[in-house]
Structures are given as structure tokens and as C-alpha cells.
Design a protein around this motif. Structure first.
Motif: not given
Length: 95
Positions: A47-59, A70-76, A89-95
Motif C-alpha cells: 500500500i503506497g503513501d497517503d492512502c485513505n481506507f476510512w470505511a463507514h458501512d463496511r470494512s 500481489l496486491v499493489e495499491i498506489g499512493s494517494k 494480482g491486482i494493481e490500483v494506480g496512484d490517485h
């Protein structure tokens, strides 16, 4: 105030998953989340820098179903209440 609470929870999860999974889970600086965050499986999660995983209804959940996964999550990135499941694998880019 919510940002400070989120950063505190982020540090707790960062430490917990580092102890539990060792080098297989790496979480960047500035990780913000609440108590609803789960990682399970034999694969790696980055998980990259400055990521937000704030979940309200479910996790927010990340599952790896093989040791090669390999699960890669970009920054921000903001992932709130999603479920990611990977056999390869899963790749989620930045932003």
C-alpha cells in the motif's frame, strides 16, 4: 480530529500487519483508516503513501488466495469499504 484518529488507527494496523505477516505486507507513510480494515491470505500486499481506507458501512478487505498473489495499491488512493480478492494480482494506480 478524525484525521488524527485515522492516523492513529493506521499506525496500529501498520504495526499489527507487520508483526503478523512480516515482509509480505508493506504499508506506506500517512496511512489513514478506521477500525474496519482486514488483510488475509498468503500473498503480498503493498500500500503506497497517503492512502485513505476510512470505511463507514463496511470494512475494506484485501484477500490473497495464493502465495504468488500481489496486491499493489498506489499512493494517494481512497478505498472505502471495498473488497479486493486476488489469486494472481491486482494493481490500483496512484490517485
Amino acid at each position: 480530529m478524525k484525521k488524527l484518529i485515522g492516523l492513529a488507527f493506521g499506525l496500529v494496523y501498520k504495526g499489527f500487519y507487520k508483526l503478523r505477516f512480516g515482509g509480505r505486507v508493506r504499508i506506506g507513510r500517512g496511512f489513514v483508516c478506521n477500525w474496519r480494515f482486514k488483510i488475509k491470505g498468503k500473498g503480498r500486499v503493498v500500500i503506497g503513501d497517503d492512502c485513505n481506507f476510512w470505511a463507514h458501512d463496511r470494512s475494506t478487505q484485501i484477500y490473497t488466495y495464493s502465495s504468488e498473489a500481489l496486491v499493489e495499491i498506489g499512493s494517494k488512493c481512497r478505498l472505502n469499504g471495498c473488497i479486493l480478492m486476488a489469486r494472481k494480482g491486482i494493481e490500483v494506480g496512484d490517485h
